[in-house]
Scaffold this motif. Structure first.
Motif, PDB file in Angstrom:
ATOM      1  N   LEU A 144       0.834  -1.208   0.000  1.00 14.23           N
ATOM      2  CA  LEU A 144       0.000   0.000   0.000  1.00 14.23           C
ATOM      3  C   LEU A 144       0.868   1.258   0.000  1.00 14.23           C
ATOM      4  O   LEU A 144       0.545   2.247  -0.675  1.00 14.23           O
ATOM      5  CB  LEU A 144      -0.925   0.010   1.216  1.00 14.23           C
ATOM      6  CG  LEU A 144      -2.079  -1.002   1.207  1.00 14.23           C
ATOM      7  CD1 LEU A 144      -2.809  -0.974   2.543  1.00 14.23           C
ATOM      8  CD2 LEU A 144      -3.053  -0.718   0.059  1.00 14.23           C
ATOM      9  N   ALA A 145       1.956   1.235   0.739  1.00  9.59           N
ATOM     10  CA  ALA A 145       2.843   2.393   0.772  1.00  9.59           C
ATOM     11  C   ALA A 145       3.454   2.653  -0.595  1.00  9.59           C
ATOM     12  O   ALA A 145       3.656   3.805  -0.993  1.00  9.59           O
ATOM     13  CB  ALA A 145       3.943   2.181   1.807  1.00  9.59           C
ATOM     14  N   ALA A 146       3.720   1.590  -1.335  1.00  7.77           N
ATOM     15  CA  ALA A 146       4.306   1.750  -2.671  1.00  7.77           C
ATOM     16  C   ALA A 146       3.278   2.232  -3.678  1.00  7.77           C
ATOM     17  O   ALA A 146       3.587   3.019  -4.577  1.00  7.77           O
ATOM     18  CB  ALA A 146       4.909   0.420  -3.131  1.00  7.77           C
ATOM     19  N   THR A 173     -10.322  -0.009  -3.599  1.00  7.54           N
ATOM     20  CA  THR A 173     -10.255  -1.448  -3.889  1.00  7.54           C
ATOM     21  C   THR A 173      -8.996  -2.060  -3.308  1.00  7.54           C
ATOM     22  O   THR A 173      -9.032  -3.152  -2.722  1.00  7.54           O
ATOM     23  CB  THR A 173     -10.293  -1.686  -5.403  1.00  7.54           C
ATOM     24  OG1 THR A 173     -11.461  -1.065  -5.947  1.00  7.54           O
ATOM     25  CG2 THR A 173     -10.325  -3.171  -5.712  1.00  7.54           C
ATOM     26  N   ALA A 174      -7.872  -1.368  -3.450  1.00  7.85           N
ATOM     27  CA  ALA A 174      -6.616  -1.876  -2.898  1.00  7.85           C
ATOM     28  C   ALA A 174      -6.686  -1.952  -1.386  1.00  7.85           C
ATOM     29  O   ALA A 174      -6.235  -2.931  -0.767  1.00  7.85           O
ATOM     30  CB  ALA A 174      -5.460  -0.986  -3.339  1.00  7.85           C
ATOM     31  N   GLU A 185      -9.624   2.008   6.946  1.00 10.45           N
ATOM     32  CA  GLU A 185      -9.215   3.305   7.499  1.00 10.45           C
ATOM     33  C   GLU A 185      -7.959   3.164   8.357  1.00 10.45           C
ATOM     34  O   GLU A 185      -7.076   4.029   8.323  1.00 10.45           O
ATOM     35  CB  GLU A 185     -10.359   3.901   8.326  1.00 10.45           C
ATOM     36  CG  GLU A 185     -11.564   4.362   7.516  1.00 10.45           C
ATOM     37  CD  GLU A 185     -12.400   3.201   6.967  1.00 10.45           C
ATOM     38  OE1 GLU A 185     -13.132   3.408   5.981  1.00 10.45           O
ATOM     39  OE2 GLU A 185     -12.304   2.083   7.543  1.00 10.45           O
ATOM     40  N   GLN A 186      -7.873   2.086   9.106  1.00 16.93           N
ATOM     41  CA  GLN A 186      -6.692   1.869   9.938  1.00 16.93           C
ATOM     42  C   GLN A 186      -5.445   1.681   9.080  1.00 16.93           C
ATOM     43  O   GLN A 186      -4.380   2.245   9.380  1.00 16.93           O
ATOM     44  CB  GLN A 186      -6.897   0.652  10.832  1.00 16.93           C
ATOM     45  CG  GLN A 186      -7.892   0.861  11.958  1.00 16.93           C
ATOM     46  CD  GLN A 186      -8.176  -0.421  12.725  1.00 16.93           C
ATOM     47  OE1 GLN A 186      -7.814  -1.518  12.280  1.00 16.93           O
ATOM     48  NE2 GLN A 186      -8.840  -0.293  13.863  1.00 16.93           N
ATOM     49  N   LEU A 187      -5.558   0.897   8.021  1.00 17.65           N
ATOM     50  CA  LEU A 187      -4.413   0.686   7.139  1.00 17.65           C
ATOM     51  C   LEU A 187      -3.997   1.992   6.469  1.00 17.65           C
ATOM     52  O   LEU A 187      -2.800   2.293   6.374  1.00 17.65           O
ATOM     53  CB  LEU A 187      -4.748  -0.368   6.084  1.00 17.65           C
ATOM     54  CG  LEU A 187      -4.886  -1.810   6.577  1.00 17.65           C
ATOM     55  CD1 LEU A 187      -5.242  -2.735   5.413  1.00 17.65           C
ATOM     56  CD2 LEU A 187      -3.601  -2.288   7.245  1.00 17.65           C
ATOM     57  N   ARG A 220      -1.610  -9.479  -5.425  1.00 22.93           N
ATOM     58  CA  ARG A 220      -3.016  -9.190  -5.729  1.00 22.93           C
ATOM     59  C   ARG A 220      -3.490  -7.901  -5.072  1.00 22.93           C
ATOM     60  O   ARG A 220      -4.400  -7.244  -5.576  1.00 22.93           O
ATOM     61  CB  ARG A 220      -3.880 -10.389  -5.329  1.00 22.93           C
ATOM     62  CG  ARG A 220      -3.704 -11.550  -6.301  1.00 22.93           C
ATOM     63  CD  ARG A 220      -4.321 -12.835  -5.839  1.00 22.93           C
ATOM     64  NE  ARG A 220      -4.059 -13.891  -6.822  1.00 22.93           N
ATOM     65  CZ  ARG A 220      -3.833 -15.154  -6.539  1.00 22.93           C
ATOM     66  NH1 ARG A 220      -3.830 -15.537  -5.269  1.00 22.93           N
ATOM     67  NH2 ARG A 220      -3.595 -16.048  -7.486  1.00 22.93           N
ATOM     68  N   ILE A 221      -2.863  -7.540  -3.945  1.00 23.47           N
ATOM     69  CA  ILE A 221      -3.160  -6.228  -3.361  1.00 23.47           C
ATOM     70  C   ILE A 221      -2.682  -5.138  -4.319  1.00 23.47           C
ATOM     71  O   ILE A 221      -3.385  -4.151  -4.571  1.00 23.47           O
ATOM     72  CB  ILE A 221      -2.473  -6.077  -1.992  1.00 23.47           C
ATOM     73  CG1 ILE A 221      -3.091  -7.050  -0.981  1.00 23.47           C
ATOM     74  CG2 ILE A 221      -2.608  -4.634  -1.473  1.00 23.47           C
ATOM     75  CD1 ILE A 221      -2.348  -7.105   0.352  1.00 23.47           C
ATOM     76  N   ALA A 222      -1.476  -5.336  -4.874  1.00 22.88           N
ATOM     77  CA  ALA A 222      -0.928  -4.352  -5.818  1.00 22.88           C
ATOM     78  C   ALA A 222      -1.776  -4.245  -7.077  1.00 22.88           C
ATOM     79  O   ALA A 222      -1.934  -3.155  -7.637  1.00 22.88           O
ATOM     80  CB  ALA A 222       0.507  -4.728  -6.178  1.00 22.88           C
TER      81      ALA A 222
END
Length: 232
Positions: A107-109, A116-117, A136-138, A191-193
């Protein structure tokens, strides 16, 4: 007719006369994953001293034995290297923390602008054990990492501090994961990316760091990056 006694009988008689006995002394205890029982058990760490016995009576010292680990349940003895294997509870915690750290790195990248991510990452983190994790926490954690200039510096798209945290989370875990498990964790990150579109260069860099920490070779990383694009 009297039975004929052979060498085997003489060996048995000799063993009854002369033998060795080990006296074990507890020097520690704890909890470990017992390979004999196949689960978490209490253990005692033992050191021993061997003695030559004559008719069952100890007479002469024969040196030291062990140390060994004795399972409190099955009473089997194991080498002390068995303690290197994490307990089931410890392994679950390590895996949970690894998924959380990997999700934050990706996520930081890629940024937190994509809902969606964030949803994909939060779903993975909740499945790993952080049941109360929210998008929201992430997002807040990623923003905090970006704002903390003492931790995230311009040393690559992944950030120097986050790359260190990836290795701290994954290096102890990787030796205890089968190849399929390491690949599954990598695919989850990929898959997150991909949740918000094709890989960005920064996401590829972060995923390469993840692959290295999981001891996946470059060929396997490329294969998995391509495989993640195929819907499961």
């Amino acid at each position: 007719m009297l039975p004929v006694r052979g060498r085997g009988d003489r060996a048995v008689r000799a063993a009854r006369i002369l033998g060795t006995r080990t006296a074990w002394t507890p020097v520690g205890d704890g909890e470990f994953f017992c390979p004999g029982c196949g689960g978490d058990r209490n253990y005692q760490r033992l050191t021993g001293r061997r003695r030559l016995t004559l008719l069952g009576v100890p007479v002469l010292p024969r040196g030291v034995a062990g140390p060994v680990v004795e399972c409190a349940a099955c009473r089997r003895h194991f080498g002390t290297d068995v303690l290197d294997h994490p307990t089931t509870r410890r392994f679950s915690a390590m895996l949970r923390d690894a998924v959380h750290t990997v999700a934050l790195a990706v996520l930081a990248a890629g940024g937190t602008g994509s809902r969606t991510a964030l949803e994909t990452a939060a779903c993975a983190v909740r499945a790993a054990g952080f049941e109360d994790c929210t998008e929201e926490q992430l997002a807040a954690l990623v923003e905090a990492l970006a704002a903390d200039t003492g931790r995230v510096v311009d040393a690559g798209p992944c950030g120097a501090s986050l790359a260190i945290e990836l290795h701290e989370a994954l290096d102890p875990l990787a030796p205890h994961l089968a190849c399929a498990g390491r690949e599954a964790l990598f695919l989850q990150a990929a898959r997150i990316a991909l949740a918000d579109g094709p890989y960005t260069p920064a996401e590829r860099d972060a995923l390469t760091t993840v692959g290295a920490a999981l001891t996946l070779c470059g060929t396997d990383v490329s294969r998995l990056l391509a495989a993640a694009r195929t819907p499961s």
